[in-house]
Write an enzyme that holds these catalytic residues in place. Sequence first.
Site, PDB file in Angstrom:
ATOM      1  N   TYR A 168      -4.516 -19.535  21.271  1.00 57.69           N
ATOM      2  CA  TYR A 168      -5.550 -18.514  21.382  1.00 57.69           C
ATOM      3  C   TYR A 168      -6.855 -19.076  20.834  1.00 57.69           C
ATOM      4  CZ  TYR A 168      -4.618 -17.526  16.413  1.00 57.69           C
ATOM      5  OH  TYR A 168      -4.458 -17.643  15.053  1.00 57.69           O
TER       6      TYR A 168
ATOM      7  N   ASP B 182      18.927  12.684  20.572  1.00 60.09           N
ATOM      8  CA  ASP B 182      19.904  13.564  21.215  1.00 60.09           C
ATOM      9  C   ASP B 182      21.277  13.092  20.777  1.00 60.09           C
ATOM     10  OD1 ASP B 182      19.856  11.207  22.734  1.00 60.09           O
ATOM     11  OD2 ASP B 182      20.437  12.261  24.570  1.00 60.09           O
TER      12      ASP B 182
ATOM     13  N   HIS C 113       1.285 -20.446   9.886  1.00 59.40           N
ATOM     14  CA  HIS C 113       0.698 -20.521  11.226  1.00 59.40           C
ATOM     15  C   HIS C 113      -0.643 -21.241  11.143  1.00 59.40           C
ATOM     16  CE1 HIS C 113      -0.995 -19.363  15.014  1.00 59.40           C
ATOM     17  NE2 HIS C 113      -1.900 -18.593  14.451  1.00 59.40           N
TER      18      HIS C 113
HETATM   19  C1  LIG Z   1      -3.594 -17.837  10.270  1.00 60.41           C
HETATM   20  C2  LIG Z   1      -3.373 -16.419  10.607  1.00 60.41           C
HETATM   21  C3  LIG Z   1      -3.933 -15.899  11.751  1.00 60.41           C
HETATM   22  C4  LIG Z   1      -3.744 -14.566  12.071  1.00 60.41           C
HETATM   23  N1  LIG Z   1      -4.387 -14.085  13.147  1.00 60.41           N
HETATM   24  C5  LIG Z   1      -4.329 -12.775  13.409  1.00 60.41           C
HETATM   25  C6  LIG Z   1      -5.087 -12.235  14.444  1.00 60.41           C
HETATM   26  O1  LIG Z   1      -5.851 -12.943  15.078  1.00 60.41           O
HETATM   27  N2  LIG Z   1      -4.959 -10.923  14.746  1.00 60.41           N
HETATM   28  C7  LIG Z   1      -4.128 -10.116  14.031  1.00 60.41           C
HETATM   29  O2  LIG Z   1      -4.036  -8.931  14.338  1.00 60.41           O
HETATM   30  N3  LIG Z   1      -3.407 -10.599  13.009  1.00 60.41           N
HETATM   31  C8  LIG Z   1      -3.479 -11.895  12.676  1.00 60.41           C
HETATM   32  N4  LIG Z   1      -2.754 -12.400  11.648  1.00 60.41           N
HETATM   33  C9  LIG Z   1      -1.814 -11.518  10.930  1.00 60.41           C
HETATM   34  C10 LIG Z   1      -2.553 -10.632   9.963  1.00 60.41           C
HETATM   35  O3  LIG Z   1      -3.448 -11.378   9.231  1.00 60.41           O
HETATM   36  C11 LIG Z   1      -1.608  -9.926   9.007  1.00 60.41           C
HETATM   37  O4  LIG Z   1      -0.517  -9.417   9.705  1.00 60.41           O
HETATM   38  C12 LIG Z   1      -2.297  -8.799   8.260  1.00 60.41           C
HETATM   39  O5  LIG Z   1      -3.485  -9.271   7.691  1.00 60.41           O
HETATM   40  C13 LIG Z   1      -1.404  -8.246   7.175  1.00 60.41           C
HETATM   41  O6  LIG Z   1      -2.110  -7.314   6.427  1.00 60.41           O
HETATM   42  P1  LIG Z   1      -1.453  -6.679   5.136  1.00 60.41           P
HETATM   43  O7  LIG Z   1      -2.430  -5.734   4.561  1.00 60.41           O
HETATM   44  O8  LIG Z   1      -0.117  -6.177   5.475  1.00 60.41           O
HETATM   45  O9  LIG Z   1      -1.159  -7.915   4.188  1.00 60.41           O
HETATM   46  P2  LIG Z   1      -2.147  -8.761   3.244  1.00 60.41           P
HETATM   47  O10 LIG Z   1      -3.473  -8.915   3.823  1.00 60.41           O
HETATM   48  O11 LIG Z   1      -1.391 -10.007   2.921  1.00 60.41           O
HETATM   49  O12 LIG Z   1      -2.261  -7.852   1.976  1.00 60.41           O
HETATM   50  C14 LIG Z   1      -1.200  -7.676   1.080  1.00 60.41           C
HETATM   51  C15 LIG Z   1      -1.807  -7.563  -0.275  1.00 60.41           C
HETATM   52  O13 LIG Z   1      -0.802  -7.191  -1.198  1.00 60.41           O
HETATM   53  C16 LIG Z   1      -1.106  -7.802  -2.433  1.00 60.41           C
HETATM   54  N5  LIG Z   1       0.124  -7.840  -3.226  1.00 60.41           N
HETATM   55  C17 LIG Z   1       1.283  -8.431  -2.883  1.00 60.41           C
HETATM   56  N6  LIG Z   1       2.191  -8.280  -3.854  1.00 60.41           N
HETATM   57  C18 LIG Z   1       1.567  -7.598  -4.838  1.00 60.41           C
HETATM   58  C19 LIG Z   1       1.995  -7.152  -6.111  1.00 60.41           C
HETATM   59  N7  LIG Z   1       3.227  -7.401  -6.574  1.00 60.41           N
HETATM   60  N8  LIG Z   1       1.111  -6.470  -6.870  1.00 60.41           N
HETATM   61  C20 LIG Z   1      -0.149  -6.209  -6.417  1.00 60.41           C
HETATM   62  N9  LIG Z   1      -0.589  -6.634  -5.226  1.00 60.41           N
HETATM   63  C21 LIG Z   1       0.259  -7.305  -4.429  1.00 60.41           C
HETATM   64  C22 LIG Z   1      -1.605  -9.174  -2.019  1.00 60.41           C
HETATM   65  O14 LIG Z   1      -2.367  -9.791  -3.015  1.00 60.41           O
HETATM   66  C23 LIG Z   1      -2.376  -8.870  -0.756  1.00 60.41           C
HETATM   67  O15 LIG Z   1      -3.749  -8.745  -0.983  1.00 60.41           O
HETATM   68  C24 LIG Z   1      -2.930 -13.730  11.275  1.00 60.41           C
HETATM   69  C25 LIG Z   1      -2.368 -14.262  10.137  1.00 60.41           C
HETATM   70  C26 LIG Z   1      -2.575 -15.575   9.801  1.00 60.41           C
HETATM   71  C27 LIG Z   1      -1.971 -16.075   8.571  1.00 60.41           C
END
Ligand SMILES: Cc1cc2nc3c(=O)[nH]c(=O)nc-3n(C[C@H](O)[C@H](O)[C@H](O)COP(=O)(O)OP(=O)(O)OC[C@H]3O[C@@H](n4cnc5c(N)ncnc54)[C@H](O)[C@@H]3O)c2cc1C
Length: 807
Positions: free
Chosen positions: A253, A538, A222
């Site tokens: 946005y 239910d 994105h």
């Molecule tokens: C460009 C962009 C704009 C966005 N804008 C918005 C917004 O404005 N508002 C909003 O609400 N959301 C927004 N989002 C979505 C939002 O950023 C994500 O949905 C959210 O940050 C996800 O959080 P998370 O903790 O699930 O994942 P992440 O932040 O990706 O964290 C997952 C973590 O797991 C770790 N991990 C993965 N696999 C392993 C492994 N095997 N071993 C150890 N660690 C591991 C990774 O290193 C990572 O740090 C946006 C996303 C993008 C890309």
Amino acid sequence: MPKIVIIGAGIVGCSLADELTERGYYDVTVIEKGKLWNPGGSTSHAPGVVFQTNGSRTMAQFARQTVEKLYSLRHNGETCFLKVGSLELATTPERLAELHRRAGFALSAGINARVISPDEALKLHPLLNREKILGALYVPDDGIARAVLADEVMGKRSISRGARFIADCEVIGIDQSDGRVTGVQTTQGPFPADIVVSCAGIWGPKIGAMVGMSKAIQPLAHQLCYTAPMLELAFYKNEAELPVLRHQGSDLYFKQKGQSLAVGWYGHQPLPVRAEDILPCELAAIMPSQMPFTHEEWKGAMERATEVIPSLERSEIVESMNGLFSFTVDNFPLMGEWSELKGFWVAEAVWITHAGGVARAMAEWIINGHPTLAVHECDVNRFDTHQLGSLHIEERGAQNYVEVYDLLHPLQPMESPRPLRTTGFYRRQQELGGFFLEASGYERPQWYEANAGLLIYYNVPPRDEWSSKFWSPVIGAEACAVREGVGLFDITTLKRVEVTGKGALEFLERMTTGNLHKKPGSITYCLLLNERAGILSDITVMRRGDQDFFIGVNSNTDINYLKKEAPDTVHVRDITAGTVGLGLFGPKSRELAQSLTRDDLSNEALPYFRLKNTYLGHVPVMLCRLSYVGELGYEIYTTADLALKLWDTLWQAGQQYGLIAAGRGAFNSMRLEKGYRSYGMDMNSEYNPHEAGLAFAVRKSEGFRGAEAFNKVDPNAFSRRLVCLVLENPQHVVLGKEPVLHKGEVVGYVTSAYFGHTIGKPLAYAWVPAELSAQGTRLSIRYFDRDYPASVGADPQYDPQMTRLKS
Ligand SMILES: Cc1cc2nc3c(=O)[nH]c(=O)nc-3n(C[C@H](O)[C@H](O)[C@H](O)COP(=O)(O)OP(=O)(O)OC[C@H]3O[C@@H](n4cnc5c(N)ncnc54)[C@H](O)[C@@H]3O)c2cc1C
């Protein structure tokens, strides 16, 4: 106290560690392959705009809780949430109307929101184009999450309570023994665990694969750009003061970042990426969750952006990014314990917007066995098998990306891949001009054009443009015709399980509120409750034999729940796909069914809520004397191979009784007249049976899950109630989820709504405060920008004595 390992220190993992340790669960280890507190996942680069309004009440409440939480967190004395408010813009009359509808969603969920004029919008955001804007939805408590700072605050707070955060450590395997997790393998060695929670975001599918789990998550790229400082913003000295903006009509946005603007765009082709192809930290140019920015995909974005913010024409883009985050096949996150592996939990596909609420619910679920909010929409076990194939996940995930800001009608189905599942009746339904919507992946007729001729007999009031979408007056004619004659409904899409084996009866008595100690051949309507007496589902239990039950359930979540709880001797088998069901409903149904069997179907031989195994013509069927539409009738089940034969047998015999095929629209209208609740819409785990008007389905004894809590409820002292509202004007049809008002104040929300064609009035079931639940209480329902007068009516409206059903 269980040893808990959380995979991932993004916003979800950090929030969960915080919620668990706050509740005294200190043995928490968060394992993160990146560096703290900016490890390179989606959280690390997201702009963090938060719009709380959502068509799902649960999602809106997750967002509300997230805002409350982030706003309360302090990083070096500064809040982690900038409450600058939000404006969703309308540049067309259709979008303006939609904003009124969205205001309704917000108000229903307790979020302050109102539609404002272009001048008011301009006062809040002076860069807007006054000429273009027709109005805006203003939510003062929306704003910007400072997610990375929040991660640090929550992480450090968790550590201070005893949690451990291990950075630069990748989980490479999940240990399990005897069907439950025992720990994780990492690049820094093993970590034992009783509970593993995958909060791995876009890497979720990779972690799932370690335990053989397919997750309905699709990472998509994105794009987002930041402008150079703009002259028009020179006046602003803080990180952000202007409301965040959405211009859904152009998939855009915006947020202020000091003297610059960030512009995000969903208008490009979806760019799916496989979780396995995401680069590791050491190889990623910027961070693993960022892809190279593509100018091709940005084409058109700034032109559209300039339409609503003209000063962008002079601006220069100085920073651009292409970030990855997760979409799912149905737009809801994945939450809960996976039914195939005890102790393996998931909290993924969660936006920053919802992370705080999701984490709270997860912590409650892990600790208490159930969250406070209803999470059935998000349950990780909700999917049908066909939804878990990679092609399906990619296609539906991408479509959800494209439609993220689209103006969608509540009944609007996805267009592709379709048709996917069809019942054995499909060919006949097509021949009758069925108008199909999708249910559980099946094509399901909403009405049949072949019945258009009935309209000369019945008067069906017209509707407004919005409520006429995916609707036809034929629905009304079908409903009326069934009440007078007999109709054939395809009920195959409702799920069915078989529960058999030694101890099946005792198991079901423990799990359900029903008195099932009845003779084989009996049918019992009852509930699944959680320990708090919240309604999980239910169900209708048909006792086929001593230890042999056929149960109509609501969802895969129910099936997985029963499977998970069943002792070894009891077998729970999903038989939905291998069987079909037809509803033969209406006063002439007995005569018609009787003409096809030598078995006695009289009221004495087959009374209400009894079943009989018999043959209709050549087709072996289970004939169940019940109907969800409030008429004499039968649910008829047979195996999938005999579907066409069953339809044709009934159809042929039915001609002399005036049999019609009737669709889901008529079904819904009729069930609402009869006051029959629909799980997920009318009630959920946030409500107990007394409040939902379902106490009659609970046996008076101990010994079933939720009994203790249920028996403690004072039936005269609860604070809210599900009531039947009757709208005063026959043309005032609402569709569900609208706010209910009393003296101008929002006091509740609509669950299901439909026009009652037999009674000639529009109906809306709604949750209201108990003190406003007395019959005759005058309320109103806000439909777009209008308040429709309604009053609390009898429940049910149709045949309260059950004479038609029991005749
Ligand atoms: C460009 C962009 C704009 C966005 N804008 C918005 C917004 O404005 N508002 C909003 O609400 N959301 C927004 N989002 C979505 C939002 O950023 C994500 O949905 C959210 O940050 C996800 O959080 P998370 O903790 O699930 O994942 P992440 O932040 O990706 O964290 C997952 C973590 O797991 C770790 N991990 C993965 N696999 C392993 C492994 N095997 N071993 C150890 N660690 C591991 C990774 O290193 C990572 O740090 C946006 C996303 C993008 C890309």
